[in-house]
Design a protein around this motif. Structure first.
Motif, short mmCIF file in Angstrom:
data_model
loop_
_atom_site.label_atom_id
_atom_site.label_comp_id
_atom_site.label_asym_id
_atom_site.label_seq_id
_atom_site.Cartn_x
_atom_site.Cartn_y
_atom_site.Cartn_z
N VAL A 22 0.85 -1.19 0.00
CA VAL A 22 0.00 0.00 0.00
C VAL A 22 0.88 1.24 0.00
O VAL A 22 1.70 1.43 0.89
N GLY A 23 0.73 2.04 -1.00
CA GLY A 23 1.59 3.23 -1.08
C GLY A 23 1.07 4.15 -2.17
O GLY A 23 -0.14 4.19 -2.46
N LEU A 24 1.99 4.86 -2.78
CA LEU A 24 1.59 5.80 -3.82
C LEU A 24 0.96 5.09 -5.00
O LEU A 24 0.18 5.66 -5.75
N GLY A 25 1.31 3.81 -5.17
CA GLY A 25 0.70 3.02 -6.24
C GLY A 25 -0.82 3.02 -6.11
O GLY A 25 -1.54 3.15 -7.11
N ASN A 26 -1.31 2.91 -4.90
CA ASN A 26 -2.75 2.86 -4.68
C ASN A 26 -3.38 4.24 -4.70
O ASN A 26 -4.46 4.44 -5.24
N LEU A 27 -2.71 5.19 -4.05
CA LEU A 27 -3.36 6.48 -3.80
C LEU A 27 -3.09 7.50 -4.89
O LEU A 27 -3.91 8.35 -5.18
N PHE A 221 1.70 -5.70 -10.73
CA PHE A 221 3.02 -5.96 -10.15
C PHE A 221 3.46 -4.82 -9.25
O PHE A 221 3.92 -5.01 -8.13
N PHE A 222 3.32 -3.61 -9.77
CA PHE A 222 3.81 -2.45 -9.04
C PHE A 222 3.12 -2.30 -7.70
O PHE A 222 3.75 -2.17 -6.64
N THR A 223 1.81 -2.35 -7.73
CA THR A 223 1.07 -2.06 -6.51
C THR A 223 1.23 -3.15 -5.46
O THR A 223 1.15 -2.90 -4.27
N LEU A 224 1.52 -4.38 -5.92
CA LEU A 224 1.72 -5.46 -4.95
C LEU A 224 3.21 -5.64 -4.61
O LEU A 224 3.57 -6.58 -3.91
N SER A 225 4.04 -4.76 -5.08
CA SER A 225 5.50 -4.84 -4.83
C SER A 225 6.09 -6.16 -5.31
O SER A 225 6.91 -6.76 -4.63
N LEU A 226 5.65 -6.62 -6.48
CA LEU A 226 6.11 -7.92 -6.97
C LEU A 226 7.07 -7.79 -8.13
O LEU A 226 7.10 -6.78 -8.82
N GLY A 227 7.86 -8.83 -8.33
CA GLY A 227 8.72 -8.89 -9.51
C GLY A 227 10.10 -8.34 -9.29
O GLY A 227 10.94 -8.36 -10.19
N MET A 228 10.37 -7.80 -8.08
CA MET A 228 11.72 -7.26 -7.86
C MET A 228 12.35 -7.73 -6.54
O MET A 228 13.42 -7.27 -6.18
N GLY A 229 11.69 -8.64 -5.87
CA GLY A 229 12.35 -9.24 -4.70
C GLY A 229 12.01 -8.63 -3.36
O GLY A 229 12.52 -9.10 -2.33
N ALA A 230 11.15 -7.62 -3.33
CA ALA A 230 10.79 -7.05 -2.02
C ALA A 230 10.11 -8.11 -1.15
O ALA A 230 10.42 -8.25 0.04
N MET A 231 9.23 -8.89 -1.77
CA MET A 231 8.51 -9.91 -0.99
C MET A 231 9.41 -11.11 -0.68
O MET A 231 9.16 -11.84 0.28
N SER A 320 6.67 3.42 4.00
CA SER A 320 6.78 1.97 4.22
C SER A 320 7.03 1.24 2.91
O SER A 320 7.51 0.10 2.90
N SER A 321 6.74 1.89 1.78
CA SER A 321 7.10 1.30 0.48
C SER A 321 8.56 1.59 0.12
O SER A 321 9.27 0.69 -0.35
N THR A 322 9.02 2.82 0.35
CA THR A 322 10.43 3.10 -0.01
C THR A 322 11.38 2.29 0.88
O THR A 322 12.45 1.90 0.44
N ILE A 323 10.93 2.03 2.10
CA ILE A 323 11.76 1.20 2.97
C ILE A 323 11.98 -0.18 2.36
O ILE A 323 13.10 -0.69 2.33
N SER A 324 10.90 -0.77 1.83
CA SER A 324 11.06 -2.11 1.25
C SER A 324 11.92 -2.05 -0.01
O SER A 324 12.66 -2.98 -0.31
N LEU A 325 11.84 -0.95 -0.74
CA LEU A 325 12.66 -0.81 -1.95
C LEU A 325 14.14 -0.71 -1.58
O LEU A 325 14.99 -1.40 -2.13
N LEU A 326 14.43 0.16 -0.62
CA LEU A 326 15.83 0.34 -0.24
C LEU A 326 16.38 -0.91 0.46
O LEU A 326 17.54 -1.26 0.29
N1 PHE Z 1 3.78 -1.24 -4.00
C1 PHE Z 1 4.24 0.08 -3.81
C2 PHE Z 1 3.07 1.04 -4.06
O1 PHE Z 1 2.02 0.63 -4.47
C3 PHE Z 1 5.42 0.42 -4.69
C4 PHE Z 1 6.50 -0.60 -4.67
C5 PHE Z 1 6.84 -1.28 -5.84
C6 PHE Z 1 7.16 -0.93 -3.49
C7 PHE Z 1 7.81 -2.27 -5.84
C8 PHE Z 1 8.14 -1.90 -3.48
C9 PHE Z 1 8.45 -2.57 -4.63
O2 PHE Z 1 3.18 2.20 -3.84
#
Ligand code: PHE
Length: 461
Positions: A22-27, A221-231, A320-326
Motif C-alpha cells: 500500500v503506497g503511492l501506487g494505490n493512492l 506488479f507495481f502495486t503489490l510490490s512484486l517482480g523485484m524481490g521485495a517480498m 513503508s514502500s520506499t523502505i522495502s525498496l531500499l
Molecule cells: N507497492 C508500492 C506502491 O504501491 C510500490 C513498490 C513497488 C514498493 C515495488 C516496493 C516494490 O506504492
C-alpha cells in the motif's frame, strides 16, 4: 538483520508486506492511470491480473525468501544455482529505478502536509490552476523534497527495519485505513457516486486504449510490490508458523481495496464538479495532490481536520514502500559485497538519490529531462519514462522468471513444505492445485502473451 533471520513478529510480516504494497501506487498512481484508461475495462483486467498473476507470484516470492532465508540474489543462488542469480540482480536494479522516481512523488506529500496544516489553521484558498505546475517545475524544491524522503528512508533502514517500521506501521496503517473509509462514506452521500461506479465497474472494451492491457498487468506488479524481490526479502524475515497463502491473500485484498477506495473518493468529487473535471484532465498526475485537497476543504465535513492527517499518512504509506525498496538494495550490498549495514545504507541511498536527481528535474525544471521520451506521447520526461520502464517492463519480466523458477525448476517438495500441503493447518489440496496451475501455466503465459504482443508491435506502449 540479514544475518539474524526470522525477525518479524507473527503479525509483523503482514504489516510490513501490506506497508510495502500500500503506497503511492494505490493512492496516486492507480486513480490516474485508471482515469487515463477510461475505467471499467481497465479495472476489470487489473482485477483479473491481481488474482491470477499477483496472488500466485506473491506466494512464490514469499516462499522463496522464507525457504532460502536470504535476500533475493543469494536466495536464487541457493535454491537454483548461480544461473538464476540474474533474477535477483534484475530486481535490485528495478528497485533502484523505482526508488529514483518514487521518492520524488513521495516528497510531494511533505508539501501537501505543510500546506494543509497552513490551510487548516488560517483558511483554505482555492489554488490557481497552474500552481501545481509551478511547484513541479521548481527544480531545487523537487531536489530537496526527494532528498528529504530518501534521507528519512535511509535513517530507518540504517537502524534496522523491525523496531522502527514494524512499530510505526502497526499504528499508522490502521489510522490510514480509517481515514480512507471515512472519506469513502462521505463521498457516497454525493449523487455523483452513481457516475463513479458506472465509470469503474461497467467495462466497455471499446474504451480501453491499446496501451491499457500492459499497464493493467504492470500495475498489478507495481502495486503489490512484486517482480523485484521485495517480498522475497520480507519473506525471509517471516515467522515459520505463519501461513504464506493466507498472508498473501490478505495483502492482495487490502491493497486492491484501498486502490478502489482511492478511485471512489477522487472520481466522485471530480464528477461532482464539472470545472474540476476539466482541470483534472490536464494534470491527472496530480489528482491526489490537487483534486483531493480541494475536496477536503470544500465538501467534506471535518475535512480541514482530516486533511493534514491524511497527507501525513499518505507520506507514511509511501515511506513503508520506499523502505522495502531500499531494503532490497541494502540487503544485497550486505550479502554480496560484505558491507556492514551502515555502509550499505549510505551507498544504496546515494545511488537512489542520483537517479532521483534526473526525475526531480524532469517535471519542468530542465527541458532536456522533461522532454526526454522513449515511450511516446503522455510518457515524456525522465520520471514518467522510468515509471513506465520499471512498472510495465522490468517488474513483469522479473515476475515472469519468478513464475518459471517456482513453477518449473524449484523442487516441488519445497513449495509443498512451505505452504504446508500435508499439514492440518496448511494449504488445502484444491487451493494448492489452483496455485500450481496458476504459477506453472497461466501466470507465465499471460505475462508472456502481453510482452510478446508488445514486442510484435501491438502498440501496447
Ligand atoms: N507497492 C508500492 C506502491 O504501491 C510500490 C513498490 C513497488 C514498493 C515495488 C516496493 C516494490 O506504492
Amino acid at each position: 538483520m540479514v544475518k539474524n533471520r526470522g525477525s518479524f513478529s507473527r503479525i509483523g510480516f503482514i504489516l510490513a508486506a501490506a506497508g510495502s504494497a500500500v503506497g503511492l501506487g494505490n493512492l496516486w498512481k492507480f486513480p490516474y492511470i485508471t482515469w487515463h484508461n477510461n475505467g471499467g475495462a481497465f479495472v476489470l483486467i487489473y482485477l483479473i491480473s491481481v488474482v491470477v498473476i499477483g496472488w500466485p507470484i506473491m506466494i512464490a516470492e514469499i516462499l522463496i525468501g522464507r525457504n532460502a532465508q536470504n535476500s533475493p540474489v543469494p536466495a536464487f543462488e541457493k535454491l537454483g544455482g548461480k544461473k538464476w542469480s540474474f533474477v535477483g540482480w534484475l530486481g535490485v536494479i528495478t528497485g533502484l529505478v523505482i526508488l529514483g522516481y518514487y521518492s520524488v512523488i513521495a516528497g510531494w506529500t511533505i508539501t501537501s502536509f505543510t500546506s494543509c496544516l497552513k490551510w487548516s489553521i488560517s483558511g483554505y484558498i482555492i489554488q490557481p490552476e497552474d500552481s501545481f505546475k509551478h511547484f513541479m517545475g521548481n527544480g531545487s524544491l523537487q531536489l530537496l523534497l526527494s532528498f528529504i524522503f530518501i534521507a528519512i528512508t535511509a535513517v530507518i533502514i540504517w537502524k534496522g527495519v523491525n523496531k522502527g517500521i514494524e512499530r510505526t506501521t502497526r499504528i499508522l496503517m490502521p489510522v490510514l485505513f480509517l481515514i480512507i473509509i471515512y472519506l469513502v462514506i462521505m463521498v457516497l452521500f454525493l449523487p455523483a457516486r452513481v457516475e463513479t461506479f458506472r465509470f469503474l465497474f461497467r467495462p466497455n472494451f471499446a474504451d480501453l486504449p491499446s496501451t491499457g492491457i500492459l499497464e493493467a498487468v504492470g500495475h498489478a506488479f507495481f502495486t503489490l510490490s512484486l517482480g523485484m524481490g521485495a517480498m522475497i526479502t520480507y519473506g525471509s524475515y517471516m515467522d515459520r508458523h505463519e501461513s504464506i497463502q493466507r498472508n498473501a491473500a490478505m495483502v492482495v485484498f487490502l491493497d486492491t481495496f484501498i486502490a478502489l477506495c482511492a478511485c471512489i473518493i477522487m472520481y466522485t468529487i471530480i464528477f461532482s464538479a464539472p470545472s474540476i473535471k476539466e482541470s483534472v484532465s490536464g494534470s491527472t498526475i496530480g489528482m491526489l495532490f490537487i483534486t483531493l485537497p480541494n475536496l477536503l476543504y470544500t465538501q467534506i465535513p471535518f475535512g480541514a481536520a482530516v486533511a493534514p492527517a491524511f497527507y501525513l499518512l499518505v507520506g507514511f504509506a509511501a515511506l513503508s514502500s520506499t523502505i522495502s525498496l531500499l531494503e532490497v538494495i541494502v540487503s544485497l550490498l550486505i550479502d554480496k559485497l560484505n558491507f556492514n549495514r551502515h555502509k550499505a545504507t549510505l551507498i544504496g541511498a546515494m545511488a537512489a538519490y542520483v537517479v532521483s536527481i534526473f526525475s526531480a528535474l524532469s517535471l519542468g525544471a530542465v527541458s532536456g529531462f522533461s522532454d526526454f521520451s522513449i515511450f511516446g506521447p503522455g510518457k515524456e520526461g525522465v520520471l514518467s519514462t522510468l515509471d513506465h520502464l520499471a512498472a510495465n517492463w522490468m517488474l513483469p519480466v522479473g515476475g515472469f522468471f519468478i513464475t518459471i523458477f517456482v513453477g518449473w525448476f524449484l523442487d516441488k517438495k519445497i513449495s509443498e513444505a512451505e505452504l504446508g500441503l500435508f499439514k492440518t493447518n496448511g494449504i488445502s489440496k484444491i487451493i494448492y492445485t489452483i496455485f500450481r496451475f496458476l504459477i506453472k501455466y497461466l501466470a507465465p503465459l499471460a505475462i508472456l502473451a502481453v510482452i510478446i504482443a508488445v514486442i510484435l508491435g501491438k502498440d501496447f506502449s
